[in-house]
Design a protein around this motif. Sequence first.
Motif, PDB file in Angstrom:
ATOM      1  N   VAL A  27       1.036  -1.157  -0.148  1.00 37.90           N
ATOM      2  CA  VAL A  27       0.054  -0.017   0.226  1.00 37.90           C
ATOM      3  C   VAL A  27       1.004   1.359  -0.055  1.00 37.90           C
ATOM      4  O   VAL A  27       0.538   2.229  -0.713  1.00 37.90           O
ATOM      5  N   SER A  31       1.245   4.288  -2.725  1.00 37.27           N
ATOM      6  CA  SER A  31       0.978   5.759  -2.403  1.00 37.27           C
ATOM      7  C   SER A  31       2.028   6.506  -2.986  1.00 37.27           C
ATOM      8  O   SER A  31       1.672   7.670  -3.787  1.00 37.27           O
ATOM      9  N   ILE A  47      -4.160  12.291  -3.145  1.00 36.45           N
ATOM     10  CA  ILE A  47      -4.578  10.872  -3.069  1.00 36.45           C
ATOM     11  C   ILE A  47      -3.615   9.986  -2.810  1.00 36.45           C
ATOM     12  O   ILE A  47      -3.844   9.018  -1.959  1.00 36.45           O
ATOM     13  N   GLY A  48      -2.310  10.160  -3.044  1.00 35.26           N
ATOM     14  CA  GLY A  48      -1.277   9.365  -2.497  1.00 35.26           C
ATOM     15  C   GLY A  48      -1.091   9.439  -0.892  1.00 35.26           C
ATOM     16  O   GLY A  48      -0.946   8.233  -0.350  1.00 35.26           O
ATOM     17  N   VAL A  51      -3.618   7.101   0.515  1.00 32.63           N
ATOM     18  CA  VAL A  51      -3.548   5.903   0.500  1.00 32.63           C
ATOM     19  C   VAL A  51      -2.561   5.334   1.366  1.00 32.63           C
ATOM     20  O   VAL A  51      -2.609   4.407   2.227  1.00 32.63           O
ATOM     21  N   SER A  54      -4.339   5.031   4.611  1.00 27.33           N
ATOM     22  CA  SER A  54      -4.963   3.806   4.935  1.00 27.33           C
ATOM     23  C   SER A  54      -3.883   2.536   5.362  1.00 27.33           C
ATOM     24  O   SER A  54      -4.487   1.606   6.153  1.00 27.33           O
TER      25      SER A  54
END
Length: 163
Positions: A27, A31, A47-48, A51, A54
Motif C-alpha cells: 500500500v 501511495s 490521493i497518495g 492511500v 490507509s
Amino acid sequence: MSDLGRPLGGDPSGVLDETVRVAVPIVLIASVFLLFAGHNAPGGGFIGGLVAGSAVFLRYISAGATAHGGVTRVPFEVLLGAGVLLSALTGVASLVAGDGFLEAWTFEEDLPVLGTVKFTATLPFDIGVYLVVLGLAVAVVASLGREADEDLAPVVEPDEVER
C-alpha cells in the motif's frame, strides 16, 4: 501482551496481523506511485497521502497505536509541519523567481543513464500535501489509541488515593 494502544473490540488475530504485515508495504509503494504519477495521470499528493493513511489505519487495526514505538516512527507534528513548510516554500520559490505565488514552472535536463528528465514545481508541492494528509491520518490514529488507552486504564477511587 498489554492491550494498551490496541483498538477495542476483540482478541488479536494472527491472520489479520500477517495480512497487514504483507499489505502495508504494498500500500505504501502504491501511495508513492500515485504521488509521482499525479502529474500526468490520476493521483497526486492528496490521493497518495490518503492511500498512505490507509496503511496507517491498517497497522492500527492490527497492532494498535503504541506497538513498535507507535504507528509511525515520525511524530505527526513533524509530518504536518514538514508538509506545510515544503508547500509554502514551493510558493515562495515561485515568487523569488519572479512569477506569481505557487505558479508552476517546468524544465527538462538531459541526465546520463536516465536520459531527458522533466522537473516541475508541482512535485515539491504535491510531496508537501502528501505529508500533510499522512500526518493527519497519524494524528487521528494517535487520538484513537489514546482514547482506547483511557478506557483500559484502571480507575483509582479518591478513597484509595488518601490511604
